[in-house]
Write a protein that holds these residues in place. Structure first.
Motif, PDB file in Angstrom:
ATOM      1  N   ASP A   1      -4.168  13.570 -13.254  1.00  0.00           N
ATOM      2  CA  ASP A   1      -3.118  12.690 -12.751  1.00  0.00           C
ATOM      3  C   ASP A   1      -2.716  13.146 -11.365  1.00  0.00           C
ATOM      4  O   ASP A   1      -3.000  14.284 -10.953  1.00  0.00           O
ATOM      5  CB  ASP A   1      -1.913  12.662 -13.700  1.00  0.00           C
ATOM      6  N   THR A   2      -2.054  12.279 -10.647  1.00  0.00           N
ATOM      7  CA  THR A   2      -1.754  12.531  -9.241  1.00  0.00           C
ATOM      8  C   THR A   2      -0.568  13.459  -9.037  1.00  0.00           C
ATOM      9  O   THR A   2      -0.262  13.829  -7.898  1.00  0.00           O
ATOM     10  CB  THR A   2      -1.499  11.207  -8.498  1.00  0.00           C
ATOM     11  N   LEU A   3       0.118  13.840 -10.123  1.00  0.00           N
ATOM     12  CA  LEU A   3       1.207  14.811 -10.009  1.00  0.00           C
ATOM     13  C   LEU A   3       0.758  16.209 -10.406  1.00  0.00           C
ATOM     14  O   LEU A   3       1.052  17.185  -9.729  1.00  0.00           O
ATOM     15  CB  LEU A   3       2.387  14.398 -10.907  1.00  0.00           C
ATOM     16  N   GLY A   4       0.040  16.320 -11.509  1.00  0.00           N
ATOM     17  CA  GLY A   4      -0.288  17.625 -12.050  1.00  0.00           C
ATOM     18  C   GLY A   4      -1.572  18.229 -11.555  1.00  0.00           C
ATOM     19  O   GLY A   4      -1.835  19.414 -11.792  1.00  0.00           O
ATOM     20  N   ASP A   5      -2.404  17.445 -10.873  1.00  0.00           N
ATOM     21  CA  ASP A   5      -3.704  17.941 -10.449  1.00  0.00           C
ATOM     22  C   ASP A   5      -3.881  17.729  -8.949  1.00  0.00           C
ATOM     23  O   ASP A   5      -3.547  16.661  -8.431  1.00  0.00           O
ATOM     24  CB  ASP A   5      -4.818  17.206 -11.195  1.00  0.00           C
ATOM     25  N   PRO A   6      -4.424  18.714  -8.253  1.00  0.00           N
ATOM     26  CA  PRO A   6      -4.677  18.529  -6.818  1.00  0.00           C
ATOM     27  C   PRO A   6      -5.795  17.522  -6.604  1.00  0.00           C
ATOM     28  O   PRO A   6      -6.623  17.285  -7.495  1.00  0.00           O
ATOM     29  CB  PRO A   6      -5.102  19.932  -6.359  1.00  0.00           C
TER      30      PRO A   6
ATOM     31  N   ASP B   1       0.832  -1.212   0.000  1.00  0.00           N
ATOM     32  CA  ASP B   1       0.000   0.000   0.000  1.00  0.00           C
ATOM     33  C   ASP B   1       0.862   1.255   0.000  1.00  0.00           C
ATOM     34  O   ASP B   1       0.570   2.233  -0.695  1.00  0.00           O
ATOM     35  CB  ASP B   1      -0.918   0.013   1.222  1.00  0.00           C
ATOM     36  N   ALA B   2       1.915   1.239   0.800  1.00  0.00           N
ATOM     37  CA  ALA B   2       2.796   2.404   0.881  1.00  0.00           C
ATOM     38  C   ALA B   2       3.545   2.617  -0.430  1.00  0.00           C
ATOM     39  O   ALA B   2       3.814   3.759  -0.827  1.00  0.00           O
ATOM     40  CB  ALA B   2       3.784   2.238   2.035  1.00  0.00           C
ATOM     41  N   ARG B   3       3.884   1.529  -1.109  1.00  0.00           N
ATOM     42  CA  ARG B   3       4.542   1.673  -2.415  1.00  0.00           C
ATOM     43  C   ARG B   3       3.613   2.380  -3.399  1.00  0.00           C
ATOM     44  O   ARG B   3       4.030   3.267  -4.144  1.00  0.00           O
ATOM     45  CB  ARG B   3       4.945   0.300  -2.955  1.00  0.00           C
ATOM     46  N   GLN B   4       2.354   1.954  -3.407  1.00  0.00           N
ATOM     47  CA  GLN B   4       1.419   2.610  -4.313  1.00  0.00           C
ATOM     48  C   GLN B   4       1.315   4.090  -3.987  1.00  0.00           C
ATOM     49  O   GLN B   4       1.341   4.950  -4.882  1.00  0.00           O
ATOM     50  CB  GLN B   4       0.028   1.980  -4.236  1.00  0.00           C
ATOM     51  N   ALA B   5       1.206   4.411  -2.703  1.00  0.00           N
ATOM     52  CA  ALA B   5       1.075   5.807  -2.300  1.00  0.00           C
ATOM     53  C   ALA B   5       2.281   6.626  -2.754  1.00  0.00           C
ATOM     54  O   ALA B   5       2.133   7.755  -3.246  1.00  0.00           O
ATOM     55  CB  ALA B   5       0.905   5.900  -0.790  1.00  0.00           C
ATOM     56  N   LEU B   6       3.474   6.083  -2.591  1.00  0.00           N
ATOM     57  CA  LEU B   6       4.672   6.800  -3.011  1.00  0.00           C
ATOM     58  C   LEU B   6       4.711   6.958  -4.530  1.00  0.00           C
ATOM     59  O   LEU B   6       4.990   8.047  -5.054  1.00  0.00           O
ATOM     60  CB  LEU B   6       5.919   6.068  -2.526  1.00  0.00           C
ATOM     61  N   LEU B   7       4.446   5.862  -5.259  1.00  0.00           N
ATOM     62  CA  LEU B   7       4.539   5.901  -6.716  1.00  0.00           C
ATOM     63  C   LEU B   7       3.541   6.883  -7.322  1.00  0.00           C
ATOM     64  O   LEU B   7       3.757   7.396  -8.424  1.00  0.00           O
ATOM     65  CB  LEU B   7       4.326   4.500  -7.291  1.00  0.00           C
ATOM     66  N   ARG B   8       2.460   7.153  -6.628  1.00  0.00           N
ATOM     67  CA  ARG B   8       1.491   8.140  -7.126  1.00  0.00           C
ATOM     68  C   ARG B   8       2.005   9.573  -6.978  1.00  0.00           C
ATOM     69  O   ARG B   8       1.508  10.479  -7.664  1.00  0.00           O
ATOM     70  CB  ARG B   8       0.159   8.003  -6.366  1.00  0.00           C
ATOM     71  N   THR B   9       2.968   9.781  -6.100  1.00  0.00           N
ATOM     72  CA  THR B   9       3.415  11.145  -5.807  1.00  0.00           C
ATOM     73  C   THR B   9       4.738  11.510  -6.464  1.00  0.00           C
ATOM     74  O   THR B   9       5.218  12.642  -6.303  1.00  0.00           O
ATOM     75  CB  THR B   9       3.562  11.347  -4.287  1.00  0.00           C
ATOM     76  N   ILE B  10       5.349  10.580  -7.192  1.00  0.00           N
ATOM     77  CA  ILE B  10       6.611  10.872  -7.875  1.00  0.00           C
ATOM     78  C   ILE B  10       6.470  10.534  -9.349  1.00  0.00           C
ATOM     79  O   ILE B  10       5.660   9.689  -9.745  1.00  0.00           O
ATOM     80  CB  ILE B  10       7.796  10.084  -7.269  1.00  0.00           C
ATOM     81  N   SER B  11       7.251  11.190 -10.178  1.00  0.00           N
ATOM     82  CA  SER B  11       7.236  10.890 -11.608  1.00  0.00           C
ATOM     83  C   SER B  11       8.034   9.621 -11.883  1.00  0.00           C
ATOM     84  O   SER B  11       8.834   9.166 -11.046  1.00  0.00           O
ATOM     85  CB  SER B  11       7.834  12.052 -12.399  1.00  0.00           C
ATOM     86  N   TYR B  12       7.836   9.064 -13.066  1.00  0.00           N
ATOM     87  CA  TYR B  12       8.615   7.886 -13.452  1.00  0.00           C
ATOM     88  C   TYR B  12      10.096   8.250 -13.520  1.00  0.00           C
ATOM     89  O   TYR B  12      10.963   7.450 -13.139  1.00  0.00           O
ATOM     90  CB  TYR B  12       8.118   7.357 -14.785  1.00  0.00           C
TER      91      TYR B  12
ATOM     92  N   PRO C   1       3.063   9.961 -13.427  1.00  0.00           N
ATOM     93  CA  PRO C   1       3.258   9.346 -12.115  1.00  0.00           C
ATOM     94  C   PRO C   1       3.855   7.946 -12.277  1.00  0.00           C
ATOM     95  O   PRO C   1       3.468   7.190 -13.183  1.00  0.00           O
ATOM     96  CB  PRO C   1       1.846   9.291 -11.540  1.00  0.00           C
ATOM     97  N   ALA C   2       4.786   7.600 -11.418  1.00  0.00           N
ATOM     98  CA  ALA C   2       5.438   6.292 -11.515  1.00  0.00           C
ATOM     99  C   ALA C   2       4.410   5.161 -11.445  1.00  0.00           C
ATOM    100  O   ALA C   2       4.576   4.114 -12.074  1.00  0.00           O
ATOM    101  CB  ALA C   2       6.479   6.152 -10.414  1.00  0.00           C
ATOM    102  N   TYR C   3       3.351   5.361 -10.679  1.00  0.00           N
ATOM    103  CA  TYR C   3       2.307   4.340 -10.574  1.00  0.00           C
ATOM    104  C   TYR C   3       1.647   4.098 -11.927  1.00  0.00           C
ATOM    105  O   TYR C   3       1.390   2.956 -12.313  1.00  0.00           O
ATOM    106  CB  TYR C   3       1.269   4.769  -9.543  1.00  0.00           C
ATOM    107  N   ASP C   4       1.375   5.166 -12.699  1.00  0.00           N
ATOM    108  CA  ASP C   4       0.781   5.011 -14.024  1.00  0.00           C
ATOM    109  C   ASP C   4       1.765   4.358 -14.986  1.00  0.00           C
ATOM    110  O   ASP C   4       1.376   3.585 -15.862  1.00  0.00           O
ATOM    111  CB  ASP C   4       0.320   6.358 -14.562  1.00  0.00           C
ATOM    112  N   ALA C   5       3.055   4.690 -14.843  1.00  0.00           N
ATOM    113  CA  ALA C   5       4.060   4.045 -15.684  1.00  0.00           C
ATOM    114  C   ALA C   5       4.106   2.547 -15.408  1.00  0.00           C
ATOM    115  O   ALA C   5       4.215   1.729 -16.320  1.00  0.00           O
ATOM    116  CB  ALA C   5       5.426   4.686 -15.436  1.00  0.00           C
ATOM    117  N   MET C   6       4.005   2.179 -14.134  1.00  0.00           N
ATOM    118  CA  MET C   6       3.984   0.763 -13.769  1.00  0.00           C
ATOM    119  C   MET C   6       2.791   0.059 -14.425  1.00  0.00           C
ATOM    120  O   MET C   6       2.930  -1.037 -14.978  1.00  0.00           O
ATOM    121  CB  MET C   6       3.912   0.619 -12.252  1.00  0.00           C
TER     122      MET C   6
END
Length: 631
Positions: free
Chosen positions: A573-578, A248-259, A292-297
């Motif tokens: 997306d989770t990076l560009g939009d609040p 769960d924490a991995r998903q949360a992190l990957l949503r907040t950083i770019s690939y 977001p890294a999560y979307d890249a995954m």
């Protein structure tokens, strides 16, 4: 024109709209390949570029002459009272935009209100379909088809009941696609990568870009030792780059950083390795620095095989690709709305070769499609805040060619805005300010699709490739069209025959936020002329295939550039939009009905897919019916 009131018209419900689509399904569903009726004997050479817009080459899409009036509206030229010549026409419905959403809305409205409902569709282009654009390139007496935008019927989620029903009514059965797809023609062809000398030291086309071949592929690539080692590690080794986190924490992190951040900070990739991903276009054309890294995954990008991450399994829809992409969907819709366009009813197979008569689109009849007509003002003549106000809506449009000083006005009982969101506040200036702000929120994704007809496919066969990824080139993707045989049309039958390929460019500006990248990419695209784009296209193809005997002066025999500065619908997306609650997202606020005016387009769904555009059309029709007192 129909002038019925709710009191003397049968009750119309959502079921009326949907059942009007469902009932003809069994009679119109596409037959399987083995039992398909033979196509009508239509010559592929009927018509000229003057009478048949798909035959026009050069710069298409949003071409010069199609967008200047819209930009004038954006810049305030039509502020205040807009004078226009009244045509005397009064319609039940005017649809602004003749893309798939607008065409679907017209059909849904007709099914709800009856065959006598008078409907006018207005579009600023010289062809219908919006981004679902048909390219027809001619060579030695034959016509070769390509797509100028929307490529296929496909989504990462199942089609809705509404969208599925409409496709089936048009005779399109995605589950039959395998019977038309001739995969044997692609035997022995692999994905490849083109490295350019400006970024990788030399021009080199390297085939074998797939998971069964990583060692040889990267060994053969012109990369320095550090870059090669990094990319091999990323593609071949099973490493958990986030070992101290829960799924769960991995998903949360990957949503907040770019690939890119994931690759640099956690996978320890070098600058050279990052450069390899510079041309990758993830969901909705997000780049390595904005995705977001999560979307890249979820898009199967390398680097995630060694870690467990909590995520939902995708549920994809069936796929169907016509030789002209989803232009076939638009053509089938037009055939239903204006039967004289084709003259005879068409199936999803026969329509591929059918020649439409554009001179029939705007003749008197229940439904008219008026091209080259940019709408500059939509305004109520009554009070949009009063329920059951029966006063019509005034629609003003302007012709860009030959009559630039003449504007015309028509009246309508309902209007559906099926153009893109950003322009609506300037066309409907009386909208509430909060709604206008919401409509301006998205930044549409610039896209460029070039259809290139090659004299033959020998160069592609010699290098053994069917698709090419070019990380840092002008065009980042080259695709050989899928070998589909349908309705008497054969796609790329052999390397000895003329071969249609597609080049994709996603203009962007690395280092900026995603919406700013889209804006800057849009500016770049609009600033380039066709000769400049053609020169870059020829140069890239020559550098790719020159060592294989290719000569662009002889081997390129057709080129159509489909430029879409306002391309894909913007997705959040989770990076560009609040973070925003669903009900407060701009596309929800922006699409609210306003008196007799409703909004239908892919933007209103925040998803760049054909099925969501269809769903939006059905919703807008329902809102129109409610505005007139029907439930």
């Amino acid at each position: 024109m129909s002038d019925k009131s709710p009191a003397d018209t049968p009750r119309i419900t959502r079921r009326n709209v949907i059942q009007g689509v469902i009932l003809p399904i069994m009679a119109n569903a596409m037959p399987s390949a083995a039992h398909a009726a033979p196509p009508a004997p239509v010559s592929p050479n009927n018509g000229t570029a003057a009478s048949c817009p798909p035959l026009r080459t050069g710069l298409r899409g949003q071409y010069p002459g199609s967008f200047e009036v819209a930009h004038a509206a954006r810049d305030g030229l039509f502020a205040g009272q807009v004078t226009a010549t009244d045509t005397g026409e009064h319609y039940d419905l005017v649809v602004v935009g003749a893309g798939i959403s607008g065409l679907s809305a017209a059909l849904f409205y007709q099914r709800a209100m009856g065959p006598d409902a008078r409907i006018l569709l207005l579009d600023n282009h010289d062809d219908f379909g919006g981004h679902a654009k048909r390219n027809a390139l001619q060579y030695k007496g034959q016509t070769y088809l390509g797509y100028g935008g929307t490529m296929s019927i496909e989504t990462p989620f199942p089609y809705s009941y509404t969208a599925t029903s409409l496709l089936m009514d048009l005779g399109i059965r995605p589950d039959t696609y395998s019977s038309y797809l001739k995969t044997s023609r692609l035997k022995g062809l692999e994905p490849a990568v083109f490295y350019d000398r400006e970024n990788f030291g030399k021009d080199q086309l390297v085939p074998g870009y797939h998971e069964k071949n990583w060692d040889r592929f990267f060994h053969d690539s012109p990369l320095d030792n550090e870059t090669r080692a990094d990319l091999l590690r990323l593609h071949t080794q099973t490493i958990n780059y986030l070992p101290d986190l829960t799924p769960d924490a991995r998903q949360a992190l990957l949503r907040t950083i770019s690939y890119e951040t994931f690759l640099r900070r956690y996978a320890n990739m070098s600058d050279g390795a990052i450069r390899f991903f510079a041309g990758k276009a993830f969901r909705n054309n997000m780049r390595v620095d904005t995705c977001p890294a999560y979307d890249a995954m979820k898009a199967d990008a390398p680097g995630f095989n060694g870690m467990e991450v909590t995520h939902d399994s995708p549920h994809e829809s069936a796929i169907f690709h016509f030789p002209d992409g989803n232009a076939t969907v638009a053509r089938l819709l037009v055939g239903r709305l204006v039967p004289s366009f084709f003259g005879t009813p068409q199936t999803a197979a026969s329509v591929v070769m059918a020649q439409g008569n554009y001179s029939r689109l705007d003749l008197p009849g229940p439904v008219r499609i008026r091209l080259n007509s940019m709408v500059v003002r939509v305004e109520h003549t009554g009070d949009p805040t009063r329920p059951n106000d029966n006063k019509p809506v005034r629609v003003v449009y302007q012709k860009p060619d030959g009559t630039s000083d003449t504007r015309h006005a028509v009246m309508a009982d309902n209007v559906i805005m099926a153009c893109f969101n950003n322009i609506i506040p300037f066309i409907v200036p009386s909208l509430p300010e909060a709604q206008k702000d919401a409509l301006k929120y998205p930044s549409k994704v610039p896209m460029q699709y070039s259809s290139v007809l090659l004299r033959n496919g020998q160069a592609l066969r010699r290098c053994g490739t069917q698709s090419i990824y070019a990380p840092c080139s002008y065009h980042t993707r080259l695709l050989v069209d899928e070998p589909v045989d349908i309705g008497g049309y054969t796609t790329n039958p052999s390397p000895d025959h003329p071969t249609m390929v597609h080049l994709l460019r996603n203009a962007n500006a690395p280092g900026h936020p995603r919406k700013e990248q889209n804006r800057l990419g849009r500016q770049e695209m609009l600033a380039m002329t066709f000769p400049e784009i053609e020169a870059k296209t020829r140069d890239q193809l020559q550098r790719m295939f020159g060592p294989l005997g290719f000569n662009h002066e002889q081997d390129i025999v057709g080129l159509t550039v489909n430029r879409w500065p306002h391309g894909y619908a913007y997705t959040y997306d989770t990076l560009g939009d609040p973070y925003m609650p669903a009900a407060l997202r701009p596309h929800i606020i922006g699409r609210q009905p306003y008196g007799r005016i409703a909004i239908a387009n892919a933007d209103s769904t925040a998803a760049a897919f054909t099925n969501t555009a269809i769903d939006a059309a059905e919703r807008a029709v329902q809102e129109c019916l409610v505005s007139r007192g029907y439930t």
